[in-house]
Design an enzyme around this catalytic site. Structure first.
Site, PDB file in Angstrom:
ATOM      1  N   ASP A 280     -24.765 -41.970  15.350  1.00 18.12           N
ATOM      2  CA  ASP A 280     -24.945 -41.084  14.193  1.00 18.12           C
ATOM      3  C   ASP A 280     -26.428 -40.975  13.816  1.00 18.12           C
ATOM      4  O   ASP A 280     -27.154 -41.971  13.817  1.00 18.12           O
ATOM      5  CB  ASP A 280     -24.165 -41.684  13.013  1.00 18.12           C
ATOM      6  CG  ASP A 280     -24.209 -40.819  11.768  1.00 18.12           C
ATOM      7  OD1 ASP A 280     -23.575 -39.759  11.779  1.00 18.12           O
ATOM      8  OD2 ASP A 280     -24.879 -41.211  10.803  1.00 18.12           O
TER       9      ASP A 280
ATOM     10  N   GLU B 189     -17.199 -51.907  34.115  1.00 24.16           N
ATOM     11  CA  GLU B 189     -16.610 -50.680  33.539  1.00 24.16           C
ATOM     12  C   GLU B 189     -17.724 -49.755  33.070  1.00 24.16           C
ATOM     13  O   GLU B 189     -18.669 -50.214  32.446  1.00 24.16           O
ATOM     14  CB  GLU B 189     -15.769 -51.021  32.298  1.00 24.16           C
ATOM     15  CG  GLU B 189     -14.583 -51.880  32.565  1.00 24.16           C
ATOM     16  CD  GLU B 189     -14.059 -52.517  31.265  1.00 24.16           C
ATOM     17  OE1 GLU B 189     -13.270 -53.455  31.378  1.00 24.16           O
ATOM     18  OE2 GLU B 189     -14.464 -52.097  30.165  1.00 24.16           O
TER      19      GLU B 189
ATOM     20  N   ASP C  30     -17.688 -44.096  16.593  1.00 25.77           N
ATOM     21  CA  ASP C  30     -18.897 -43.588  15.947  1.00 25.77           C
ATOM     22  C   ASP C  30     -19.670 -44.817  15.489  1.00 25.77           C
ATOM     23  O   ASP C  30     -19.097 -45.727  14.898  1.00 25.77           O
ATOM     24  CB  ASP C  30     -18.469 -42.774  14.716  1.00 25.77           C
ATOM     25  CG  ASP C  30     -19.398 -41.627  14.415  1.00 25.77           C
ATOM     26  OD1 ASP C  30     -20.613 -41.852  14.421  1.00 25.77           O
ATOM     27  OD2 ASP C  30     -18.900 -40.520  14.139  1.00 25.77           O
TER      28      ASP C  30
ATOM     29  N   HIS D  93     -17.525 -32.113  12.056  1.00 25.93           N
ATOM     30  CA  HIS D  93     -17.169 -32.346  10.652  1.00 25.93           C
ATOM     31  C   HIS D  93     -18.295 -31.992   9.681  1.00 25.93           C
ATOM     32  O   HIS D  93     -18.134 -32.184   8.475  1.00 25.93           O
ATOM     33  CB  HIS D  93     -16.772 -33.815  10.490  1.00 25.93           C
ATOM     34  CG  HIS D  93     -17.914 -34.745  10.795  1.00 25.93           C
ATOM     35  ND1 HIS D  93     -18.499 -34.813  12.046  1.00 25.93           N
ATOM     36  CD2 HIS D  93     -18.606 -35.599  10.013  1.00 25.93           C
ATOM     37  CE1 HIS D  93     -19.485 -35.672  12.008  1.00 25.93           C
ATOM     38  NE2 HIS D  93     -19.581 -36.166  10.794  1.00 25.93           N
ATOM     39  N   ASP D  94     -19.423 -31.537  10.204  1.00 29.71           N
ATOM     40  CA  ASP D  94     -20.560 -31.204   9.333  1.00 29.71           C
ATOM     41  C   ASP D  94     -20.831 -29.708   9.267  1.00 29.71           C
ATOM     42  O   ASP D  94     -21.724 -29.284   8.530  1.00 29.71           O
ATOM     43  CB  ASP D  94     -21.839 -31.891   9.856  1.00 29.71           C
ATOM     44  CG  ASP D  94     -21.773 -33.402   9.738  1.00 29.71           C
ATOM     45  OD1 ASP D  94     -21.099 -33.894   8.823  1.00 29.71           O
ATOM     46  OD2 ASP D  94     -22.392 -34.088  10.576  1.00 29.71           O
TER      47      ASP D  94
HETATM   48  C1  GLC Z   1     -24.341 -37.625  10.299  1.00 38.12           C
HETATM   49  C2  GLC Z   1     -22.859 -37.398  10.138  1.00 38.12           C
HETATM   50  C3  GLC Z   1     -22.599 -36.935   8.734  1.00 38.12           C
HETATM   51  C4  GLC Z   1     -23.030 -38.019   7.777  1.00 38.12           C
HETATM   52  C5  GLC Z   1     -24.493 -38.381   8.013  1.00 38.12           C
HETATM   53  C6  GLC Z   1     -24.856 -39.661   7.322  1.00 38.12           C
HETATM   54  O1  GLC Z   1     -25.058 -36.454  10.184  1.00 38.12           O
HETATM   55  O2  GLC Z   1     -22.404 -36.502  11.104  1.00 38.12           O
HETATM   56  O3  GLC Z   1     -21.254 -36.627   8.526  1.00 38.12           O
HETATM   57  O4  GLC Z   1     -22.856 -37.591   6.459  1.00 38.12           O
HETATM   58  O5  GLC Z   1     -24.764 -38.590   9.380  1.00 38.12           O
HETATM   59  O6  GLC Z   1     -24.258 -40.750   7.965  1.00 38.12           O
END
Ligand code: GLC
Length: 584
Positions: free
Chosen positions: A232, A293, A126, A365-366
Site C-alpha cells: 500500500d 515456492e 495487502d 476501492h479508491d
Molecule cells: C492506499 C489505499 C487507500 C488508503 C490509503 C491509506 O491508497 O488504497 O484505500 O486509504 O492507502 O492507507
C-alpha cells in the site's frame, strides 16, 4: 510411425513419467505463476456478510470462493483484514499480525486460506507499511517516549504558537485526505506526521528498527502460507530529510487544504523509497529460496508514470513484480478515441523496463467504478481489452457483473476522505460509491447480508443487476467475463504474439495469436455511433472469416456467428472478440 520407434517413444515417456514422480521439485515446478494470472481484489467489508452485522466478513469470502472459481479467477487479493479501529476501514492497522473481530477469527482466516488453496487459487495480503493506527502499541509507546519506540514515527517540534494560541506545524504539508499532515500531540508536546487520516501516524523508515519490524510482518504472513503481498502507498514511505515547505500547484479547481494544492516533491517518491522496497523484496526472496515456492509482490503505483516504473526495479535489483497500471482508470474518458486508447496501452508498455511484465487494472476501492466512468457498454468493451492484453489482469470485486457506483448521501457517508471534504465537496472525494455491497441476487439487500442493515447502501439496481440473474441469462456481463477468463487460459493469450492497431478514428483492435492454435481478434468502438471495420487491412495474417467468441450486449451478432473480417460491424461504444485460425 514404425513399431520400433513407437516402443522407443513409449519407453522414454515412461522414463520421463518416473522422473517426474520420483525427483525432487524441479525449477519448472517453482516457476512464477503470476505473469498470466487473473487477479481479483476483495474489499472484505463488501463481499458477503454471514453474521448479519451489515459488514462483510471472512466466512463470507470463504463462501464466495466457488463464485470466484466459476468466474475464472486465479488469485485473490484481500484488502486489509487486520485488527483496526476502522478509521480508514482497515488501512489503519493496530496489529499487523491479528485479524479484526469484525471480519472473524484466526480460525476463520485459516479456513479461508485452506479453501482458497483447495480450489487451486492463490491468496495475497495487502500490506500497509507507511503508517499504523494511532491505537497501535508502537504509537502509544512512542507518545510516551518508551524505547525502542520513541523514534518509530515522524515527530517534530512546533514552530511556535500563533495569535490564536495554536501550535504552528513544522511545514505546509497537506494530507492525502485534506488538512495539515501534522497533528499536535499534547502528551509528547510534539507534532506527528500523518499523510492520510490523523488516526494513521507515519512510520519513520529512516529508523532501521522500523524496517525490521515490517520485515517481520512479511515473514509472519509468508510463514502462514500467503502467496504474496500488495504494498500500500509505496510512494509515501519516505519523506525528504529537510522537511521543507512544498510548492503550490496553483490549481484553480482544487478546493482549499486539499492534497491537490501542493506539488508533493518532499513527501512522495523520495529515492530512498526504493531501498526500503528492496528490503521487503529480499525477505520474500529469502523465503522463496528456503520454501521453493514462488511468491508475488505487487504495489500501488505512485502519482506519475516515471516514478511508478522505478518500483519494478532492475534485473540486478528487482523490487516489485509489478506496480499497478492505472492508465485505464485515469487516461480513458468519454473523449477517448482509438489512438488515445492505444496511447494508454503504449504508455505502460513503452515505459516498462525490458525485464518486466505488464498488468491492467480497471478499478479499485479508491476510484469510481469502471462502469460509472465509462458507461455500461464501453465498460464491458474495455474489460475485453483488459483481460486479453498480455500480462496480469486485475478485477475489482463487482466488475465481473458490471456493478455501477452507488449514490451515497452525505448523512450515509463513511469514507474519511469524503467526510473530511465536507458536504459541499464530499461527492468528488468520497470512495463510498465504489465500495457498496456485492449484488448476489434479488433478495433483500441483494443477498449480501443475513441481517437487516448494511454498512453502505445497496445499489437500487440490484433487482435486475445481480449475479444470480446474470448466471441464468443467456447473455450477461458475467457470461462475457467467463468467456474472457477462459480465453486467458489459452496459449494464444498466455504467451501468444500481440499486435495492436488503430483501424479508424474510433476502432481500435488487437490480436493475440499462437499459430496454429485458435487465436483472438479484439475490436473496440470508442465512438458513439455504429461503425464498420476492415481488420484484414491491418492484420495480414487474418483469414477471410472468424467466429464471434463474445460481444457486448448491443452487438447484433450471436456467439458462434461467422464474420467476414474485412467488414465487421461494431455497435456504438461496443466491443467484440472473434476467434480465428491464423494463416501460417
Ligand atoms: C492506499 C489505499 C487507500 C488508503 C490509503 C491509506 O491508497 O488504497 O484505500 O486509504 O492507502 O492507507
Amino acid at each position: 510411425m514404425s513399431n520400433a520407434r513407437r516402443q522407443t517413444d513409449m519407453r522414454s515417456a515412461l522414463f520421463l513419467l518416473a522422473l517426474c514422480l520420483f525427483s525432487p521439485p524441479t525449477e519448472a515446478q517453482n516457476e512464477e505463476w503470476w505473469p498470466t494470472a487473473t487477479l481479483y481484489q476483495v474489499y472484505p467489508r463488501s463481499l458477503k456478510d454471514t453474521n448479519g452485522d451489515g459488514v462483510g466478513d471472512i466466512k463470507g469470502i470463504t463462501e464466495s470462493i466457488p463464485h470466484l472459481v466459476e468466474a475464472g479467477i486465479d488469485c485473490v487479493w484481500l484488502s486489509p483484514i487486520y485488527k483496526s479501529p476502522m478509521k480508514d476501514f482497515g488501512y489503519d492497522i493496530s496489529d499487523f499480525m491479528s485479524i479484526d473481530p469484525i471480519f472473524g477469527t484466526w480460525e476463520d482466516f485459516l479456513e479461508l486460506a485452506r479453501v482458497v488453496k483447495e480450489a487451486g487459487l492463490r491468496l495475497v495480503m495487502d500490506i500497509v507499511p507507511n503508517h499504523t493506527s494511532d491505537e497501535h502499541e508502537w504509537f502509544i509507546k512512542s507518545i510516551n517516549r518508551e524505547d525502542p519506540y520513541t523514534d518509530y514515527y515522524i515527530w517534530k517540534d512546533s514552530l511556535g504558537i500563533d495569535e490564536n494560541g495554536t501550535q504552528i506545524p513544522p511545514n505546509n504539508w497537506i494530507s492525502a485526505f485534506a488538512g495539515s499532515s501534522w497533528e499536535w500531540n499534547e502528551q509528547r508536546q510534539q507534532f506527528y506526521l500523518h499523510q492520510f487520516t490523523v488516526a494513521q501516524p507515519d512510520l519513520d523508515y529512516r529508523n532501521p528498527l522500523v524496517i525490521e519490524e515490517m520485515k517481520n510482518v512479511l515473514r509472519f504472513w509468508l510463514e502462514n502460507g500467503m502467496d504474496g503481498f500488495r504494498v500500500d502507498a509505496p510512494g509515501h514511505i519516505v519523506e525528504h530529510i529537510d522537511f521543507l515547505d512544498e510548492p503550490p500547484t496553483n490549481d484553480p479547481n482544487c478546493p482549499p487544504m486539499q492534497f491537490c494544492q501542493l506539488q508533493h516533491i518532499y513527501t512522495m517518491n523520495q529515492p530512498e523509497t526504493l531501498d526500503i522496497l528492496w528490503e521487503f523484496r529480499q525477505v520474500v526472496e529469502e523465503y522463496e529460496l528456503t520454501s521453493g515456492e514462488k511468491k508475488v509482490i505487487m504495489s500501488e503505483p505512485t502519482n506519475n508514470i516515471v516514478d511508478t516504473m522505478t518500483f519494478y526495479g532492475t534485473p540486478e535489483r528487482p523490487l516489485m513484480d509489478f506496480p499497478f497500471n492505472v492508465n485505464f482508470v485515469f487516461d480513458i474518458n468519454n473523449q477517448t478515441n482509438a489512438s488515445t486508447l492505444k496511447g494508454a496501452i503504449d504508455k505502460w508498455i513503452d515505459n516498462m523496463p525490458a525485464h518486466a511484465t505488464a498488468n491492467w487494472v480497471m478499478g479499485n476501492h479508491d476510484q469510481p467504478r469502471n462502469r460509472a466512468r465509462q458507461g455500461e457498454e464501453f465498460a464491458m468493451a474495455l474489460s475485453m481489452v483488459n483481460l486479453l492484453l498480455p500480462g496480469i489482469s486485475i478485477t475489482y470485486y463487482g466488475e465481473e457483473i458490471n456493478m455501477d457506483n452507488t449514490f451515497v448521501s452525505w448523512e450515509q457517508t463513511q469514507d474519511p476522505q469524503g467526510c473530511n471534504a465536507g458536504p459541499e465537496y464530499y461527492q468528488r472525494f468520497s470512495r463510498d460509491p465504489e465500495r457498496t455491497p456485492f449484488q448476489w441476487n434479488d433478495q433483500p439487500f441483494a443477498g449480501f447480508t443475513t441481517g437487516n442493515t448494511t454498512w453502505l447502501p445497496v445499489n437500487e439496481n440490484y433487482l435486475t443487476l445481480n449475479l444470480e440473474a446474470q448466471r441464468a441469462a443467456e447473455r450477461s456481463p458475467f457470461k462475457i467475463f467467463q468467456k474472457l477468463t477462459a480465453a486467458r487460459k489459452t496459449d494464444s493469450v498466455k504467451s501468444g504474439a500481440f499486435d495492436h492497431q488503430v483501424l479508424s478514428e474510433h476502432i481500435f483492435a488487437f490480436v493475440r495469436e499462437e499459430p496454429p492454435s485458435l487465436s483472438y481478434l479484439v475490436l473496440v468502438n470508442t465512438g458513439y455511433s455504429e461503425a464498420q471495420a476492415n481488420a484484414r487491412a491491418s492484420f495480414a495474417q487474418l483469414p477471410d472469416a472468424g467466429i464471434v467468441y463474445t460481444n457486448t450486449p448491443s452487438s447484433n451478432f450471436q456467439i458462434g456467428d461467422v464474420v467476414g473480417l474485412d467488414a465487421i460491424v461494431l455497435p456504438a461504444r461496443g466491443g467484440l472478440v472473434i476467434s480465428y485460425l491464423p494463416l501460417v
